[in-house]
Design a protein around this motif. Structure first.
Motif, PDB file in Angstrom:
ATOM      1  N   ASP A   1       1.024  -1.271  -0.189  1.00 29.26           N
ATOM      2  CA  ASP A   1      -0.132  -0.127  -0.015  1.00 29.26           C
ATOM      3  C   ASP A   1       0.890   1.325   0.064  1.00 29.26           C
ATOM      4  O   ASP A   1       0.527   2.212  -0.673  1.00 29.26           O
ATOM      5  CB  ASP A   1      -1.068  -0.006   1.042  1.00 29.26           C
ATOM      6  CG  ASP A   1      -2.075  -1.236   0.752  1.00 29.26           C
ATOM      7  OD1 ASP A   1      -2.387  -1.357  -0.164  1.00 29.26           O
ATOM      8  OD2 ASP A   1      -2.674  -1.784   2.143  1.00 29.26           O
ATOM      9  N   GLU A   2       2.007   1.270   0.847  1.00 31.49           N
ATOM     10  CA  GLU A   2       2.841   2.294   0.609  1.00 31.49           C
ATOM     11  C   GLU A   2       3.595   2.513  -0.383  1.00 31.49           C
ATOM     12  O   GLU A   2       3.549   3.711  -0.875  1.00 31.49           O
ATOM     13  CB  GLU A   2       4.018   2.141   1.871  1.00 31.49           C
ATOM     14  CG  GLU A   2       3.432   2.230   3.338  1.00 31.49           C
ATOM     15  CD  GLU A   2       4.617   1.618   4.318  1.00 31.49           C
ATOM     16  OE1 GLU A   2       5.524   2.343   4.131  1.00 31.49           O
ATOM     17  OE2 GLU A   2       4.213   0.851   5.133  1.00 31.49           O
ATOM     18  N   ILE A   3       3.883   1.266  -1.174  1.00 36.20           N
ATOM     19  CA  ILE A   3       4.395   1.551  -2.498  1.00 36.20           C
ATOM     20  C   ILE A   3       3.592   1.957  -3.615  1.00 36.20           C
ATOM     21  O   ILE A   3       3.877   3.122  -4.263  1.00 36.20           O
ATOM     22  CB  ILE A   3       4.982   0.098  -3.083  1.00 36.20           C
ATOM     23  CG1 ILE A   3       5.880  -0.494  -2.008  1.00 36.20           C
ATOM     24  CG2 ILE A   3       5.596   0.200  -4.443  1.00 36.20           C
ATOM     25  CD1 ILE A   3       6.187  -2.081  -2.524  1.00 36.20           C
ATOM     26  N   PHE A   4       2.196   1.890  -3.529  1.00 36.81           N
ATOM     27  CA  PHE A   4       1.141   2.169  -4.441  1.00 36.81           C
ATOM     28  C   PHE A   4       1.066   3.537  -4.341  1.00 36.81           C
ATOM     29  O   PHE A   4       0.840   4.364  -4.941  1.00 36.81           O
ATOM     30  CB  PHE A   4       0.013   1.334  -4.429  1.00 36.81           C
ATOM     31  CG  PHE A   4       0.170   0.013  -4.761  1.00 36.81           C
ATOM     32  CD1 PHE A   4       0.977  -0.627  -5.642  1.00 36.81           C
ATOM     33  CD2 PHE A   4      -0.715  -1.039  -4.087  1.00 36.81           C
ATOM     34  CE1 PHE A   4       1.372  -2.071  -5.963  1.00 36.81           C
ATOM     35  CE2 PHE A   4      -0.673  -2.342  -4.673  1.00 36.81           C
ATOM     36  CZ  PHE A   4       0.503  -2.862  -5.439  1.00 36.81           C
TER      37      PHE A   4
ATOM     38  N   ARG B   1      12.490   5.452  -4.775  1.00 45.20           N
ATOM     39  CA  ARG B   1      12.866   5.844  -3.485  1.00 45.20           C
ATOM     40  C   ARG B   1      12.424   4.440  -2.371  1.00 45.20           C
ATOM     41  O   ARG B   1      13.123   4.147  -1.515  1.00 45.20           O
ATOM     42  CB  ARG B   1      12.350   7.025  -3.114  1.00 45.20           C
ATOM     43  CG  ARG B   1      13.593   7.444  -1.656  1.00 45.20           C
ATOM     44  CD  ARG B   1      13.287   9.046  -1.765  1.00 45.20           C
ATOM     45  NE  ARG B   1      13.653   9.762  -2.903  1.00 45.20           N
ATOM     46  CZ  ARG B   1      13.246  11.197  -2.784  1.00 45.20           C
ATOM     47  NH1 ARG B   1      12.232  11.515  -2.151  1.00 45.20           N
ATOM     48  NH2 ARG B   1      13.775  12.119  -3.733  1.00 45.20           N
ATOM     49  N   ILE B   2      11.085   4.402  -2.584  1.00 41.83           N
ATOM     50  CA  ILE B   2      10.388   3.527  -1.434  1.00 41.83           C
ATOM     51  C   ILE B   2      10.977   2.142  -1.942  1.00 41.83           C
ATOM     52  O   ILE B   2      11.101   1.321  -0.741  1.00 41.83           O
ATOM     53  CB  ILE B   2       8.955   3.635  -1.319  1.00 41.83           C
ATOM     54  CG1 ILE B   2       8.406   2.701  -0.164  1.00 41.83           C
ATOM     55  CG2 ILE B   2       8.132   3.207  -2.721  1.00 41.83           C
ATOM     56  CD1 ILE B   2       6.734   2.911   0.544  1.00 41.83           C
ATOM     57  N   LEU B   3      10.883   1.610  -3.025  1.00 40.14           N
ATOM     58  CA  LEU B   3      11.369   0.332  -3.432  1.00 40.14           C
ATOM     59  C   LEU B   3      12.745   0.105  -2.971  1.00 40.14           C
ATOM     60  O   LEU B   3      12.995  -0.975  -2.429  1.00 40.14           O
ATOM     61  CB  LEU B   3      11.209   0.021  -4.967  1.00 40.14           C
ATOM     62  CG  LEU B   3       9.774  -0.086  -5.294  1.00 40.14           C
ATOM     63  CD1 LEU B   3       9.805   0.027  -7.030  1.00 40.14           C
ATOM     64  CD2 LEU B   3       9.041  -1.227  -4.873  1.00 40.14           C
ATOM     65  N   PHE B   4      13.517   0.878  -3.240  1.00 36.60           N
ATOM     66  CA  PHE B   4      15.069   0.807  -2.905  1.00 36.60           C
ATOM     67  C   PHE B   4      15.231   0.784  -1.297  1.00 36.60           C
ATOM     68  O   PHE B   4      15.833  -0.189  -0.788  1.00 36.60           O
ATOM     69  CB  PHE B   4      15.974   1.912  -3.379  1.00 36.60           C
ATOM     70  CG  PHE B   4      17.452   1.861  -2.932  1.00 36.60           C
ATOM     71  CD1 PHE B   4      18.157   1.026  -3.607  1.00 36.60           C
ATOM     72  CD2 PHE B   4      17.789   2.471  -1.756  1.00 36.60           C
ATOM     73  CE1 PHE B   4      19.624   0.803  -3.269  1.00 36.60           C
ATOM     74  CE2 PHE B   4      19.278   2.348  -1.388  1.00 36.60           C
ATOM     75  CZ  PHE B   4      19.980   1.539  -2.228  1.00 36.60           C
ATOM     76  N   GLY B   5      14.315   1.588  -0.608  1.00 35.04           N
ATOM     77  CA  GLY B   5      14.303   1.455   0.731  1.00 35.04           C
ATOM     78  C   GLY B   5      13.930   0.094   1.269  1.00 35.04           C
ATOM     79  O   GLY B   5      14.631  -0.418   2.438  1.00 35.04           O
ATOM     80  N   ILE B   6      13.032  -0.483   0.858  1.00 30.53           N
ATOM     81  CA  ILE B   6      12.410  -1.492   1.205  1.00 30.53           C
ATOM     82  C   ILE B   6      13.458  -2.925   1.045  1.00 30.53           C
ATOM     83  O   ILE B   6      13.775  -3.750   1.850  1.00 30.53           O
ATOM     84  CB  ILE B   6      11.054  -2.063   0.487  1.00 30.53           C
ATOM     85  CG1 ILE B   6       9.921  -0.939   1.094  1.00 30.53           C
ATOM     86  CG2 ILE B   6      10.542  -3.352   0.653  1.00 30.53           C
ATOM     87  CD1 ILE B   6       8.803  -1.098   0.227  1.00 30.53           C
ATOM     88  N   ILE B   7      14.084  -2.938  -0.030  1.00 29.46           N
ATOM     89  CA  ILE B   7      14.849  -3.598  -0.600  1.00 29.46           C
ATOM     90  C   ILE B   7      16.203  -3.817   0.069  1.00 29.46           C
ATOM     91  O   ILE B   7      16.854  -4.744   0.757  1.00 29.46           O
ATOM     92  CB  ILE B   7      15.255  -3.786  -2.219  1.00 29.46           C
ATOM     93  CG1 ILE B   7      13.858  -3.943  -2.890  1.00 29.46           C
ATOM     94  CG2 ILE B   7      16.364  -4.683  -2.397  1.00 29.46           C
ATOM     95  CD1 ILE B   7      14.104  -3.537  -4.261  1.00 29.46           C
TER      96      ILE B   7
END
Lengths: 437, 437
Positions: B41-44, B154-160
């Protein structure tokens, strides 16, 4: 000669050479070996001209030794050719065979790289070795040798070229350029030359890398390290250091930097022997202040003629001479970090009897060759059993370390279907099943 | 952020990542997959910001489609990660194991390349795929995605990143750069970055290649050919041409040039169907005068709305649009020569039922992919069963064609002895016996 025009012709010939059978390539090599033996007197006569010119120009003895092409070197290159013939064919190997879907088969097949420019030092045996490797691997070489061996190169190239043509290779499958300015023409042949392999000085290789868009394989620096661990066998350490520094001082795999564990017992045992050995072999030590302080104390009692100098570790470099740098490190990890940041990723060795420490070193040192308890001088295609080498690569892309036949091949993907289109897989009408065959 | 400083830190971390076990790397990937699902949800929500900015800036619909990161794309990237976990470990494979002499053992072991800079288009799924491939293969990526997906990246990188750190990877093992000027900083990191993989427009890739000393893997042009032989099945030919042109027109593996054998029967049967199909699909034909003369005659009777134009073959190029070039050739050899000299060595296909002619084409065409009777659009890492790809290489050095895990590894030579020196082999005291183990 306009290099670009010749190379353009070669580009159209290269696929035909790539398609020559293993038998045809081996036959050509045998033909080369025979012709070289037959014409040896003519070769030696041409080599004499180069040697005379070298004498007139006051060329250094060490270089003259390389220029010389005599019975011994002829025997060696012929032995090399015969060894190449016995090696497995590097071409046409299927390295992947996969059914993507019913009746849609993907294979990956090794094939020659194509047109390869090799610029090498004044060594006639190098011309024969490089040509042989290219013939064996189905590549078309553009050869530029050192100018000091112009006469020898010319006759050797002529003999090799005539032999491969006689064996059925297409005209224009090999090319020799002789003028130095033609190197610059060659550097501009991107799109036609697939790979450049420069050999020679650091500055020369750097010049090539900086002035072409063609991929370059090779090495500029060769700053090789030997790390002496506290669990080292002292005699092995000294013996290996001497070999790595003196056996062929001008080689890229000669050691340039010693890293010694800061361990009282090790330093107490190693340094007197090392100082003595360096002194006896006329090797100058350029160490950090800490190392030189130790050496200084020893030099008074044992070393006699050892020449030494304190320098900052930022001054450590590739000497290609009887000089070696040295510093102490606390741990194997400090040695690893030093090598990875200041080395040239060529060949680095650890001397230790502790296999756990050795494994850590060999795992974490990021170099083409990582050795335990043997000389860095082993980094060589012949000594690895590759028959010969076209050079040593410090790049991590494509071939790494000594480059023999395997470094001269690439691959292509072949896909055979019966009308398959991607639209059917995108729509879900068809789907892949990926079966390795 | 000073890119060079960060990359320098990464360089010292890279050997530690290279030493991570297969289990640790797979665990990290599973952790990434879980976190992505958890935080969807945060990603979307972040992706919505990118989409809103795109709408404000009037970004074209085709590009917006790529920016969008929805349930479907999330499912796909997670499926991709799960597939990567099931593939064989590309690291630590022993590809040579040879005793050079008694107690002197050489092994060649695959290892990660190290620090890899990947500059890619505005596609969030690409960020996940590239990161996953690097984690699986033990490499440290420096990632720069398209600016249109800044929030999502930015969020995807942070999560990974958080996931891999949680799984035990060292700090600094992945890096994201966001500013366009940081690309230029990255290009200057030679000696620290081992490989650059640029994806994007021809001009962009060319810019990267021309402005760095770091090895570059990728492709600039994608001028793919389809050669229709006189023994072609006409319906397959038309169907494959349409798929290769229209299934994803902007892709590098889309067909750009048709070569058709100058055979009366073939031309008589093929051209009416081809002209009709091109017209129906809104594809413009830019042919040589000879081709256009034929088309002209047909267009009057059948083609209706076909748009066509006579051009010189020197004007054939990569369109990435609903345009295709065409010319007639006398033989398969003329087609091969045209492709080898004017193509981009990407992917080229022959349509024929004659297996001898097909074999000749596939042997002599010097491209990463040579196909018979199927669409050039199959040139893709996923369709080859590689799980994913970091890009497609048209270089013949290192990896060629779609580059998956295997293209992200190199190897090192390990040599273990017990004090051997080269001097003993040079003097004849010892000799090599080269036994493969």
């Amino acid at each position: 000669m306009v290099v670009r025009d010749e190379v353009r012709k070669m580009k159209t010939v290269a696929p035909l050479v790539a398609a020559m059978s293993n038998e045809a390539r081996c036959k050509a090599l045998k033909c080369v070996a025979e012709k070289l033996a037959e014409k040896k007197d003519e070769i030696f006569a041409e080599n004499k001209k180069d040697l005379e010119a070298a004498a007139e120009n006051g060329v250094a003895d060490a270089i003259v030794k390389r220029l010389k092409f005599d019975e011994g070197k002829l025997r060696d290159v012929i032995a090399g050719i015969n060894q190449l013939v016995t090696l497995d064919d590097p071409i046409g190997k299927i390295t992947l065979d996969r059914e993507l879907d019913e009746g849609l088969r993907l294979t990956r097949v090794t094939c020659p790289i194509g047109v390869i420019g090799v610029i090498f030092e004044a060594r006639p045996d190098a011309l024969v070795q490089i040509s042989s490797l290219c013939i064996r691997s189905g590549n078309c070489p553009v050869l530029k040798g050192g100018k000091e061996t112009t006469f020898t190169n010319r006759i050797l190239f002529g003999i090799i070229y005539d032999a491969v043509i006689e064996a059925g290779f297409p005209e224009g499958c090999m090319l020799q350029v002789e003028q130095h300015n033609e190197i610059d023409e060659l550097l501009k042949c991107d799109g036609l030359v697939d790979l450049l392999i420069p050999r020679g000085s650091n500055a020369f290789v750097r010049y090539i890398m900086d002035n072409t868009h063609i991929p370059v394989m090779g090495h500029a620096d060769g700053v090789c390290h030997i790390y002496v661990d506290k669990d080292a066998d002292i005699d092995k350490a000294v013996n290996i250091i001497l070999d790595a520094k003196t056996q062929y001082t001008a080689a890229c795999n000669a050691v340039e930097t010693l890293l010694i564990q800061r361990d009282e017992e090790l330093i107490g045992k190693l340094m007197p022997k090392l100082v003595k050995a360096l002194a006896e072999n006329g090797i100058k030590l350029r160490g950090t202040k800490e190392v030189i302080d130790k050496v200084d104390a020893l030099a008074k009692t044992e070393a006699g003629s050892l020449e030494f100098e304190a320098i900052d570790e930022s001054e450590f470099k590739e000497y290609l001479a009887l000089i070696v740098s040295a510093k102490f490190v606390d741990t194997v990890d400090e040695a690893i970090d030093h090598i990875n940041l200041h080395g040239s990723h060529h060949t680095d060795a650890i001397i230790t009897e502790n296999s756990e420490v050795a494994e850590r070193f060999m795992q974490l040192v990021d170099s083409a060759g990582v050795y335990q308890n043997c000389s860095t001088r082993f980094a060589d295609g012949f000594r690895y059993g590759f028959g010969a080498e076209v050079g040593i690569s410090t790049s991590k892309i494509h071939a790494r370390g000594p480059v023999g036949l395997e470094g001269l091949v690439t691959y292509k993907y072949k896909l055979v279907g019966h009308g398959q289109i991607v639209g059917d897989y995108a729509s879900g009408k068809s789907s892949f099943h990926f079966k390795d065959l």
